[in-house]
Design an enzyme around this catalytic site. Structure first.
Site, PDB file in Angstrom:
ATOM      1  N   ARG A   1      -8.723  16.421   5.294  1.00  0.00           N
ATOM      2  CA  ARG A   1      -9.575  16.690   4.132  1.00  0.00           C
ATOM      3  C   ARG A   1     -10.915  17.259   4.575  1.00  0.00           C
ATOM      4  NH1 ARG A   1      -8.914  10.978   1.357  1.00  0.00           N
ATOM      5  NH2 ARG A   1      -7.559  10.520   3.121  1.00  0.00           N
TER       6      ARG A   1
ATOM      7  N   GLU B   1      -7.514  -4.141   5.419  1.00  0.00           N
ATOM      8  CA  GLU B   1      -7.396  -3.982   3.970  1.00  0.00           C
ATOM      9  C   GLU B   1      -6.278  -4.841   3.393  1.00  0.00           C
ATOM     10  OE1 GLU B   1      -8.575   0.665   3.386  1.00  0.00           O
ATOM     11  OE2 GLU B   1      -7.185   0.144   4.993  1.00  0.00           O
TER      12      GLU B   1
ATOM     13  N   ARG C   1      -2.683  -2.082  -3.331  1.00  0.00           N
ATOM     14  CA  ARG C   1      -3.839  -1.203  -3.195  1.00  0.00           C
ATOM     15  C   ARG C   1      -3.709  -0.089  -4.222  1.00  0.00           C
ATOM     16  NH1 ARG C   1      -4.620   3.817   0.438  1.00  0.00           N
ATOM     17  NH2 ARG C   1      -6.861   4.155   0.389  1.00  0.00           N
TER      18      ARG C   1
ATOM     19  N   ASN D   1       0.874  -1.170   0.000  1.00  0.00           N
ATOM     20  CA  ASN D   1       0.000   0.000   0.000  1.00  0.00           C
ATOM     21  C   ASN D   1       0.910   1.218   0.000  1.00  0.00           C
ATOM     22  OD1 ASN D   1      -1.776   2.079   0.478  1.00  0.00           O
ATOM     23  ND2 ASN D   1      -2.769   1.146   2.240  1.00  0.00           N
TER      24      ASN D   1
ATOM     25  N   HIS E   1     -12.492   3.542  -0.105  1.00  0.00           N
ATOM     26  CA  HIS E   1     -12.439   2.619   1.042  1.00  0.00           C
ATOM     27  C   HIS E   1     -13.101   1.277   0.730  1.00  0.00           C
ATOM     28  CE1 HIS E   1     -11.998   6.385   3.714  1.00  0.00           C
ATOM     29  NE2 HIS E   1     -10.825   5.758   3.667  1.00  0.00           N
TER      30      HIS E   1
END
Length: 411
Positions: free
Chosen positions: A241, A379, A93, A9, A181
């Site tokens: 964000r 993940e 990812r 990732n 996500h």
């Protein structure tokens, strides 16, 4: 010698990884870790399945650490730990699969060309994801390279959940709601299917709350709506964000403040959200510990927006059977969970205060019409599972992954 699947990732300044052994049709977690500070002062942190930890600074006396050198450091560490295996697959990812990729795919030159075309859709993520791919191809030329997309889980949304109220030509050109996500949501959905099959067939909202945050409405195991849209900026406020923003604000910043596209990008991605509102930090733990009014304002806004999105997604679903909280905040911040779910009996959610304070798996009261769960997302394990499946290995996710509780991480 055992076969090992490595997951990568790659972000702008970090590379997260995991190593998992394929044995008897199952994935056995061996280690996970990350390298932070790529391009500056890089540090390596890892945890093996037995709990042994490693933490050290990388030698940069000859070269600054880039993604290729970071992967070399990962490989060197794995070899030094005598994990006794060869890497047969590397799962990556990839934040954006655009309108093209609705499932994981083996990487080749043609796929890489398509993924580079999506860089403008995710300029702060996609280039570094692809840099990780290129470094992995050099490090493991004989291993299968597999792309796993954060957008793929959402690709079967109905049109009304994917479109904006713009002329149709923009939708056809790819300006649409993609959602992100997805790897986290897919992992949670698979775990629900195994552990709570009745709930998994119902109406579920999963709240992935961390440094990157979003919510997803899932019906019968399929994503039907997400709070994130064209980019990973939309929806609830995040660590740095902004979340949902009137597009007129951007026009104002351009017209009245004479800000450039790069300046606005930097503001909305890196200096807004909890960090921008509080003026203190993007870390929820620091904000909870602070006595500054601005920290409380940022927390209250975050909670309010999450509650608002729960209501909206429930309307999309036509009811709610289960809400799952995951991610660094969802899994660990009991006060934030309480603030999100309190006084929602009218909505069918009755929280068990003691269970929530103890971080128990079920935090709804017995008899609550809507079940509230805390589930740890993974993940990396989802990426490893996809990679194994593309190698022809069907394996379950029942055996949960090792080591520590997940922390906040970017989208």
């Amino acid at each position: 010698m055992a076969d090992i699947i490595l997951t990568i990732n790659a972000g702008s300044s970090s590379v997260k990884f995991s190593a998992q052994r394929i044995a008897e049709g199952k994935l056995t977690p061996l280690a996970l870790g990350q390298i932070d500070g790529i391009g500056s002062e890089a540090t390596f942190t890892a945890t093996k399945s037995g709990g042994e930890k490693a933490h050290f600074a990388l030698d940069q006396s000859r070269h600054a650490i880039d993604h290729a050198l970071a992967l070399t450091a990962v490989l060197d560490w794995l070899e030094g730990e005598n994990l006794d295996g060869r890497v047969v697959g590397v799962g990556h990812r990839i934040v954006h699969g655009g309108p093209v990729f609705a499932e994981p795919v083996r990487l080749d030159a043609a796929v890489l060309r398509q993924l580079r075309a999506f860089v403008p859709l995710a300029p702060l993520h996609q280039p570094f994801n692809l840099a990780g791919v290129e470094a992995a191809i050099q490090a493991f030329p004989d291993a299968a390279q597999v792309a796993c997309f954060d957008t793929a889980f959402h690709r079967k949304h109905p049109f009304i959940a994917d479109t904006f109220a713009l002329p149709r030509k923009y939708y056809d050109e790819g300006v649409r709601r993609y959602g992100f996500h997805g790897l986290s949501y897919e992992f949670i959905t698979r775990i629900l299917r195994h552990e709570e099959p009745v709930l998994a067939r119902g109406k579920v909202i999963v709240a992935h709350l961390g440094n990157g945050a979003s919510l997803c409405a899932i019906k019968s195991g399929k994503s039907v709506a997400s709070t994130m849209g064209f980019t990973a900026l939309d929806g609830v406020p995040m660590g740095t964000r902004c979340g949902q923003l009137d597009p007129g604000v951007v026009l104002y910043l351009m017209g009245e403040k004479k800000m450039s596209a790069d300046e606005i990008t930097d503001l909305l991605y890196k200096n807004s959200g909890l960090k921008g509102m509080s003026g203190i930090s993007n870390d929820m733990r620091e904000l909870e510990a602070s006595t500054e009014p601005s920290a409380r304002d940022a927390i209250d806004y975050f909670v309010s927006r999450v509650r608002r999105e729960i209501g909206g997604l429930s309307a999309v679903l036509g009811g709610l059977d289960c809400i799952v909280l995951t991610g660094g905040i969802g899994e660990n911040a009991q006060k934030i969970r309480h603030a999100i779910l309190k006084d929602m009996e009218w909505f069918g959610v009755e929280i068990d205060e003691e269970a929530n304070a103890r971080n128990q798996r079920v935090i709804s009261a017995k008899g609550s019409p809507t079940v509230a769960l805390i589930l740890k997302t993974d993940e990396e394990r989802m990426i490893a599972a996809h990679t194994a499946e593309l190698l022809g290995l069907k394996q379950p996710l029942e055996a949960r992954a090792p080591t520590e509780k997940s922390g906040s991480r970017p989208a």
